[in-house]
Design a protein around this motif. Structure first.
Motif, PDB file in Angstrom:
ATOM      1  N   TYR A 166      -1.979 -21.291  13.958  1.00  0.00           N
ATOM      2  CA  TYR A 166      -2.135 -21.109  15.400  1.00  0.00           C
ATOM      3  C   TYR A 166      -1.173 -22.004  16.167  1.00  0.00           C
ATOM      4  O   TYR A 166      -0.575 -22.929  15.621  1.00  0.00           O
ATOM      5  N   SER A 168      -1.331 -24.081  19.991  1.00  0.00           N
ATOM      6  CA  SER A 168      -2.283 -24.486  21.020  1.00  0.00           C
ATOM      7  C   SER A 168      -1.568 -25.242  22.133  1.00  0.00           C
ATOM      8  O   SER A 168      -0.663 -26.032  21.875  1.00  0.00           O
ATOM      9  N   ASN A 191      -7.633 -25.659  27.513  1.00  0.00           N
ATOM     10  CA  ASN A 191      -6.910 -25.420  26.272  1.00  0.00           C
ATOM     11  C   ASN A 191      -6.815 -23.929  25.976  1.00  0.00           C
ATOM     12  O   ASN A 191      -7.785 -23.189  26.145  1.00  0.00           O
ATOM     13  N   LYS A 192      -5.644 -23.497  25.525  1.00  0.00           N
ATOM     14  CA  LYS A 192      -5.428 -22.106  25.083  1.00  0.00           C
ATOM     15  C   LYS A 192      -4.894 -22.135  23.662  1.00  0.00           C
ATOM     16  O   LYS A 192      -3.890 -22.792  23.378  1.00  0.00           O
ATOM     17  N   THR A 193      -5.579 -21.426  22.760  1.00  0.00           N
ATOM     18  CA  THR A 193      -5.178 -21.387  21.356  1.00  0.00           C
ATOM     19  C   THR A 193      -4.902 -19.948  20.945  1.00  0.00           C
ATOM     20  O   THR A 193      -5.772 -19.078  21.078  1.00  0.00           O
ATOM     21  N   THR A 200      -7.308 -14.703  20.658  1.00  0.00           N
ATOM     22  CA  THR A 200      -6.888 -15.864  21.441  1.00  0.00           C
ATOM     23  C   THR A 200      -8.108 -16.495  22.114  1.00  0.00           C
ATOM     24  O   THR A 200      -8.985 -15.795  22.623  1.00  0.00           O
TER      25      THR A 200
END
Length: 389
Positions: A166, A168, A191-193, A200
């Motif tokens: 991933y 992040s 946070n965006k992973t 997502t």
């Protein structure tokens, strides 16, 4: 002793507060004032340092060598000009995690599914490698407060499986302020992973913490956090939204400093997690014990976390007769060392650290699937750079 330990750990606010109290108690002790001056210079608080220099100059039996030393420090501080309101930092990190049971395979290598017993043949051994980069801005607000903004990015790759493949991106906003013996810290994190083979995830967390110093040996802390985690459900991941979760947690703790080498802490925690799919709803009760050693050759921290996790709804896809309840025990040891202690020419400021850690998880559950033992080893390298020093 407390001041020295906090200074070694980089907690300059606590060091300064302790030394200032001692200077009031022992106004004629030159050693205390010189020690406080050295910490004020490290903490980049020139106004306080210049004021203390004037006090030191008034000491009747001050030696000529000490007078020359404080005059040199005074000239250096004045040459720097006004204290910086803004500070900028960058940090880089590399890490490796070597997991002996990455999928939490049960002790019997079997699992329950809709009431029947099946083989649990998922891979156990796997390695995860990661890299991170961060940029931090700190804005001083008066003598006792500051605001922080941090942007970070992390990438991770797994050897065998793909669950930890991933990228992040994160944003953290925080505010620290001292009110008497209280250090209050509200914060917000986003946070965006983006996973390679999964939906997502976008999550945010907000909360606050308060650290209260009773005296040089005893301190209390408590905090609250609220988080909301959402997965992007689409045609490729039709059930992704089932694990959307809102969580809240409360923690409280007590810290005891025995001397400049040894400190301990005990913490209690409660959490409540509510998922869209109710079979993932649970409450957890935590007891965290830790002892730290600030030794000349390394900083060593040893901890043990015991958690009781009670689920609120039976998961019929696993076992229609039992409501899941887990008791987990997690033990860990972490060793941190500055590269500059080995190679001063490479890391003269001792800002490049290596961290080695080992963790063992033992889970006892009333459902076979979650009855497992897991071990993992990790190594990390981190370098921080003050960009406008």
């Amino acid at each position: 002793k407390y001041a020295r330990q906090q200074g070694k750990m980089g907690n300059y606010k606590q060091t300064i507060a302790t030394l200032e109290r001692l200077v009031i108690l022992y106004p004629d002790n030159a050693d205390l004032k010189f020690y406080l001056l050295s910490i004020l210079v490290k903490a980049d608080t020139p106004d306080k340092a210049l004021g203390l220099i004037e006090e030191i100059k008034l000491i009747p039996d001050l030696s000529s060598e000490d007078l020359a030393s404080v005059n040199e420090i005074e000239m250096d501080l004045k040459d720097r000009g006004k204290p910086k309101l803004w500070s900028f930092y960058a940090d880089l990190g590399l890490g490796g995690l070597f997991n002996q049971n990455v999928n939490s395979v049960s002790k019997t290598r079997t699992k329950q599914s809709s009431g029947s017993i099946d083989d649990f043949n998922s891979p156990m051994f796997d390695n995860v490698y990661s890299g991170s980069m961060g940029f931090t801005v700190i804005r001083s607000i008066g003598e006792a407060s500051s605001m922080m903004i941090n942007l970070s990015g992390t990438g991770s790759r797994q050897d065998v499986e793909t669950t930890d493949n991933y990228e992040s991106k994160g944003l953290t906003l925080a505010y620290d302020t001292s009110i008497g013996n209280h250090l209050v810290s509200p914060y917000f994190m986003l946070n965006k992973t983006t996973y390679e083979t999964d939906a997502t995830n976008i999550a945010f967390m907000t909360g606050f913490g308060n650290y209260y110093t009773i005296n040089d040996s005893h301190a209390l802390n408590y905090g609250y956090s609220y988080s909301d985690s959402k997965n992007n459900q689409n045609t490729g991941h039709l059930a992704a939204a089932d694990t959307n979760t809102i969580s809240q947690s409360i923690t409280t703790g007590y810290d005891f400093t025995l001397n400049e080498t040894i400190s301990t802490s005990v913490g209690l925690g409660y959490g409540d997690s509510n998922a869209k799919d109710d079979t993932n709803d649970y409450e957890n009760y935590d007891l965290d014990l830790r002892v730290n050693f600030s030794l000349p050759f390394a900083y060593i921290s040893i901890g043990n976390l015991t958690s009781l996790i009670d689920y609120s709804k039976i998961d019929t896809s696993v076992n229609s007769q039992l409501l899941r309840s887990d008791l987990t025990n997690t033990s860990d040891i972490m060793i941190t060392k500055a590269i500059g202690d080995f190679f001063p020419s490479i890391d003269p400021d001792r800002s490049y650290f290596i961290t080695l850690s080992y963790e063992k998880v033992m889970s006892e559950s009333n459902i076979l699937n979650y009855d497992y033992i897991g071990d993992s080893f990790s190594i990390g390298f981190n370098k921080a750079v003050h960009l406008n020093k």
